[in-house]
Design an enzyme around this catalytic site. Structure first.
Site, PDB file in Angstrom:
ATOM      1  N   ARG A 144       6.667   5.133   5.596  1.00  0.00           N
ATOM      2  CA  ARG A 144       5.974   3.821   5.162  1.00  0.00           C
ATOM      3  C   ARG A 144       5.914   3.768   3.863  1.00  0.00           C
ATOM      4  O   ARG A 144       5.417   4.434   2.766  1.00  0.00           O
ATOM      5  CB  ARG A 144       4.668   3.880   5.861  1.00  0.00           C
TER       6      ARG A 144
ATOM      7  N   ARG B 278     -11.913  -2.854  -0.984  1.00  0.00           N
ATOM      8  CA  ARG B 278     -11.154  -3.903  -1.760  1.00  0.00           C
ATOM      9  C   ARG B 278     -11.873  -5.314  -1.225  1.00  0.00           C
ATOM     10  O   ARG B 278     -12.331  -5.407  -0.352  1.00  0.00           O
ATOM     11  CB  ARG B 278      -9.750  -3.882  -1.192  1.00  0.00           C
TER      12      ARG B 278
END
Length: 397
Positions: A86, A234
């Site tokens: 990934r 975040r």
């Protein structure tokens, strides 16, 4: 006999899968190095049996080394023929998986500032696999690739046009998850697959994607993996003027990066934890306020993507929070009755596959990013003879 190994190096964990190659790769084992840090844990599931052991302090490099060492008994003398990775960011042009070459790795390295929590770790996994399995085909599957082809209005910012041409645009992320969900919809709910579907991938990282006929037309994440939903650490959507203000107050770019990526979101709002499970179990006012903000933003993002689609034919929840946090689903959907969305409380409480009580279906679906990577590896092995070519034929999931 040969095997496919998939590596998914995230910000706090390294997932892996072992597959027997075929048209539809057959999973033989999966697991992860979880909770990278002072008390990392290796979890392996094979043959229906899960084993777990604390491996102690581990960062991405030592975690990868420990994982590779653990593969020996699982491989049973079979060769790793392909390793799939990934990779979060593929830039503006890559629209599908690619066989990794030195030139491509260098190109992906240059994109690290756009995904600083993920890209360096993704590429550390690539380099570790190149050293451990030098004869294997190394394949990258990209989170951004699924979103290539967005309409211009969903890809651009209102900056001078030269910035768009230079690559300052909305990329979108979590594409491997959305690719898998689109494939499951086509297989299990073909009528919904053809329609307007909003998928909410909610985990430590979180985003939403608008699908039309199984293709991404809009995403809540933009130039970086900071935009849109608040996440574990975040910030999510933020007025850029805040960044200018913080710079004016003397914070450095590095300090602001740490603030926005590592100290904000659920962790920053609550002052307690980045983990939604901890917050849902807490009686602290700060935990409730973080949950309320998260649920409010989730409802707002669903509404915004419904506008981008011109309506909604189905809503899908996936990811760790999306699949397991019924209270979050209920709180967000409670604001969206005007779209025909309503939750059945009993089905929602047990994370049933369908949880709607209104006219618009609401589905809870497990995602499988590793399987998307394994499929890319299987296709790469079939086309291995194309010397000098790193493009992989793309077939629908």
């Amino acid at each position: 006999m040969s095997l496919i190994l998939t590596l998914n190096a995230g910000s706090s964990s390294i997932k892996f899968g072992l597959y027997a190659p075929s048209d539809e790769p057959r999973e033989e084992a999966r697991g992860q190095i979880d909770a990278l840090g002072p008390e990392a844990r290796l979890v392996i599931e094979a043959g229906g049996v899960e084993t777990s052991e604390v491996i102690g302090p581990a960062d991405h490099a030592t975690g990868l080394a420990r994982l590779i060492a653990a593969l020996g008994p699982l491989c049973a003398a079979r060769q790793i023929a392909a390793v799939g990775h990934r990779v979060v960011h593929g830039g503006p042009d890559i629209d599908g998986p690619r066989v990794l070459t030195p030139a491509l790795v260098a190109q992906l390295d240059a994109l690290a500032p756009l995904a600083p929590l993920h890209q360096p770790h993704n590429l550390a996994g690539v380099r570790a696999a190149l050293a451990a399995f030098p004869e294997a085909v190394q394949v990258a599957a990209f989170d951004t690739a699924f979103h290539r082809g967005h309409p211009f209005v969903n890809d651009t910012f209102a900056l001078p046009r030269r910035f768009f041409e230079a690559g300052v645009r909305r990329y979108g992320f979590h594409g491997l998850s959305y690719d898998y969900i689109a494939g499951r919809l086509r297989a299990v709910h073909p009528r919904l697959f053809e329609g307007r579907v909003i998928v909410a991938h909610l985990g430590n990282g979180a985003s939403l994607c608008a699908l039309e006929g199984g293709r991404s037309v809009a995403s809540t994440m933009g130039f970086s993996a900071l935009d849109g939903m608040p996440m574990g650490t975040r910030v999510g959507q933020l007025d850029p003027g805040v960044v200018l203000f913080l710079l004016d107050q003397g914070m450095t770019a590095g300090q602001i990066t740490d603030l926005l990526y590592k100290e904000s979101g659920l962790k920053g709002l609550s002052g307690i934890s980045h983990d939604m499970r901890v917050l849902l179990a807490s009686e602290a006012r700060e935990a409730e306020e973080a949950i309320a903000y998260y649920s409010f933003r989730l409802a707002r993002e669903i509404g915004g993507l419904a506008a981008a689609l011109g309506g909604i034919d189905a809503l899908v929840f996936t990811g760790g929070i999306g699949e397991n946090a019924g209270p979050i689903r209920a709180r967000a959907v409670a604001k969206l009755g005007f779209l025909g969305l309503a939750v059945d409380a009993d089905r929602n409480a047990v994370n049933a596959a369908t949880i709607h009580a209104g006219r618009v279906p609401i589905l809870v679906m497990a995602t499988d990013e590793e399987r998307i990577i394994a499929r890319a590896c299987a296709r790469a092995l079939l086309t291995k003879g194309a010397e000098g070519e790193n493009w992989i034929p793309c077939v629908s999931s």
